[in-house]
Design a protein around this motif. Structure first.
Motif, PDB file in Angstrom:
ATOM      1  N   TYR A 140       0.828  -1.211   0.000  1.00 28.81           N
ATOM      2  CA  TYR A 140       0.000   0.000   0.000  1.00 28.81           C
ATOM      3  C   TYR A 140       0.862   1.261   0.000  1.00 28.81           C
ATOM      4  CZ  TYR A 140      -3.099   3.686   1.640  1.00 28.81           C
ATOM      5  OH  TYR A 140      -3.776   4.864   1.768  1.00 28.81           O
ATOM      6  N   LYS A 144       1.588   3.748  -3.184  1.00 31.38           N
ATOM      7  CA  LYS A 144       1.211   5.152  -2.988  1.00 31.38           C
ATOM      8  C   LYS A 144       2.386   6.076  -3.308  1.00 31.38           C
ATOM      9  CE  LYS A 144      -0.776   8.285   0.448  1.00 31.38           C
ATOM     10  NZ  LYS A 144      -1.230   8.418   1.862  1.00 31.38           N
ATOM     11  N   GLN A 147       3.016   5.949  -7.147  1.00 34.03           N
ATOM     12  CA  GLN A 147       2.017   6.725  -7.895  1.00 34.03           C
ATOM     13  C   GLN A 147       2.295   8.216  -7.773  1.00 34.03           C
ATOM     14  OE1 GLN A 147       0.678   4.334  -9.916  1.00 34.03           O
ATOM     15  NE2 GLN A 147      -1.361   5.168  -9.587  1.00 34.03           N
ATOM     16  N   SER A 163      -2.713   1.915 -10.883  1.00 31.68           N
ATOM     17  CA  SER A 163      -4.045   1.976 -10.278  1.00 31.68           C
ATOM     18  C   SER A 163      -4.851   0.703 -10.557  1.00 31.68           C
ATOM     19  CB  SER A 163      -4.809   3.204 -10.782  1.00 31.68           C
ATOM     20  OG  SER A 163      -4.921   3.181 -12.194  1.00 31.68           O
ATOM     21  N   TRP A 164      -4.469  -0.053 -11.598  1.00 35.58           N
ATOM     22  CA  TRP A 164      -5.153  -1.316 -11.915  1.00 35.58           C
ATOM     23  C   TRP A 164      -4.983  -2.355 -10.807  1.00 35.58           C
ATOM     24  CZ3 TRP A 164      -1.752  -5.414 -12.287  1.00 35.58           C
ATOM     25  CH2 TRP A 164      -0.413  -5.115 -12.586  1.00 35.58           C
ATOM     26  N   LEU A 165      -4.009  -2.143  -9.924  1.00 33.72           N
ATOM     27  CA  LEU A 165      -3.810  -3.097  -8.826  1.00 33.72           C
ATOM     28  C   LEU A 165      -5.024  -3.145  -7.893  1.00 33.72           C
ATOM     29  CD1 LEU A 165      -0.063  -2.567  -7.843  1.00 33.72           C
ATOM     30  CD2 LEU A 165      -1.094  -4.627  -8.830  1.00 33.72           C
ATOM     31  N   LYS A 166      -5.807  -2.077  -7.876  1.00 28.64           N
ATOM     32  CA  LYS A 166      -7.024  -2.073  -7.048  1.00 28.64           C
ATOM     33  C   LYS A 166      -7.957  -3.193  -7.492  1.00 28.64           C
ATOM     34  CE  LYS A 166      -6.900   2.937  -6.296  1.00 28.64           C
ATOM     35  NZ  LYS A 166      -7.589   4.229  -6.572  1.00 28.64           N
ATOM     36  N   THR A 167      -8.092  -3.342  -8.805  1.00 27.22           N
ATOM     37  CA  THR A 167      -8.939  -4.417  -9.346  1.00 27.22           C
ATOM     38  C   THR A 167      -8.382  -5.778  -8.969  1.00 27.22           C
ATOM     39  OG1 THR A 167      -9.521  -3.010 -11.229  1.00 27.22           O
ATOM     40  CG2 THR A 167      -9.955  -5.362 -11.445  1.00 27.22           C
ATOM     41  N   PHE A 169      -6.444  -6.517  -6.404  1.00 31.10           N
ATOM     42  CA  PHE A 169      -6.627  -6.729  -4.971  1.00 31.10           C
ATOM     43  C   PHE A 169      -8.044  -7.197  -4.665  1.00 31.10           C
ATOM     44  CE2 PHE A 169      -2.834  -4.035  -3.859  1.00 31.10           C
ATOM     45  CZ  PHE A 169      -2.218  -4.989  -3.052  1.00 31.10           C
ATOM     46  N   LEU A 170      -9.021  -6.571  -5.330  1.00 31.26           N
ATOM     47  CA  LEU A 170     -10.428  -6.924  -5.092  1.00 31.26           C
ATOM     48  C   LEU A 170     -10.699  -8.365  -5.503  1.00 31.26           C
ATOM     49  CD1 LEU A 170     -13.290  -6.106  -4.289  1.00 31.26           C
ATOM     50  CD2 LEU A 170     -13.633  -5.267  -6.622  1.00 31.26           C
TER      51      LEU A 170
END
Length: 350
Positions: A140, A144, A147, A163-167, A169-170
């Motif tokens: 994280y 951060k 980015q 930012s695609w890592l959010k997908t 992670f989900l």
């Protein structure tokens, strides 16, 4: 076809997917280092899935083997750690570091093989939770920081942005929930859903990593020296290029360059990267990335919309310096409060 047969089919599909994609990535590993890392991870996951294919044979259906499978399943956590660390710190992953990450998993599995017990299983579960939380915590803050660095230094961040890592992670979180559920309450449905989720999440990884451009951030010592230099300059001279920088960007229409970087402006005004980045952040209350996009919208896009209604939205975006339609749409809406289509419709009505 029964639920369990569907699970076996998806298990085999996952194995073949990881094997073939891993081979493909390794074949083109000379193109980008991240291809080599992802290729190794995929081959690792193929071997990891193969153990489940072996377990499908009735001769291996024992409680001891099932518990051992659970121990081996935990090894997948290493693949997430390797991927994340390589993305935010290119070059970090080495054979030695991969071996260090795998060592505790190997020790737990070996201990359980020799001394199987419920207590060891519980300790292993605790270790998996601690390992996962540690990786998430480190990732994280590193993501951060990464980015922030690319937004302060680059304009064309399409293949740098993480930012695609959010997908990922989900999907990974949902996948791990399925794994936990299947470990305690095994069934064909949860088995199949788990293998399917694995294919989906790692397909996203392969897709985004294919064109990913790795960026190495400056080391701590380099950043510290730059910060000390900036502090001294701010005390004595403030920002001597204030106003001049904005004027030069406008006169030379630098905002129209799709691959404009902060380093280009550093050379233009004879400063350094950290000093110039501080100017955008502290004096202009924005980032280099957002500032250039604002100029593109105000001085590039809007005049083209007004004076050249015959141009398509895509043409206007590219002529204004954007090399991504999605980035253009986000920047335009952020600046005007309207989408490009809404803005054009408003112009047509006036």
């Amino acid at each position: 076809m029964t639920e369990q047969n569907i699970a076996y089919f998806l298990n085999g599909s996952a194995f073949m997917y990881f094997l073939c994609t891993g081979y493909f990535m390794l074949k083109y590993s000379a193109r980008l280092r991240i291809h080599l890392i992802v290729g190794i991870i995929f081959c690792y996951l193929a071997a990891w899935n193969f153990k489940d294919i072996i377990y499908a044979f009735q001769a291996f259906h024992t409680d001891e083997m099932l518990n051992l499978i659970v121990f081996l399943d935990g090894w997948s956590a290493v693949s997430y750690a390797v991927l994340l660390f390589e993305l935010v710190s290119p070059g970090w992953v080495t054979l030695k570091r991969m071996a260090v990450l795998l060592l505790p998993f190997l020790c737990f599995t070996a201990l359980y093989t020799v001394f199987p017990s419920d207590t060891l299983q519980q300790i292993y579960w605790g270790f998996l939770i601690l390992f996962g939380l540690t990786i998430i915590f480190i990732a994280y803050f590193k993501v951060k920081k990464y980015q922030q660095y690319i937004y302060n230094n680059f304009q064309n961040i399409k293949h740098m942005d993480l930012s695609w890592l959010k997908t990922i992670f989900l999907i990974a979180f949902m996948s791990q929930l399925l794994w936990v559920l299947d470990s305690f309450y095994p069934s064909g449905i949860t088995d199949g859903a788990y293998y399917f989720s694995l294919i989906i999440q790692w397909h996203f990884v392969a897709h985004y990593c294919w064109n990913h451009r790795s960026i190495t951030m400056p080391g701590k010592l380099e950043l510290q020296k730059e910060k000390e230099m900036v502090a001294k300059e701010e005390e004595t001279a403030g920002f001597p290029f204030a106003g001049k920088l904005e004027q030069l960007i406008g006169e030379q229409e630098l905002y129209l360059k799709p691959d404009l970087t902060l380093q280009d402006l550093v050379q233009l005004v004879g400063s350094n990267r950290t000093y110039l980045s501080d100017y955008f952040n502290k004096e202009l209350n924005t980032t280099f990335y957002n500032y250039i996009n604002q100029r593109r919208i105000k001085e590039g896009c809007i005049p083209l919309f007004v004076h050249h209604p015959e141009l398509t939205i895509e043409t206007i975006a590219y002529q204004s310096g954007f090399n991504s339609i999605s980035t253009f749409r986000r920047a335009f809406q952020k600046e005007t409060g309207m989408t490009p289509k809404e803005y054009r419709k408003k112009l047509d009505e006036t």
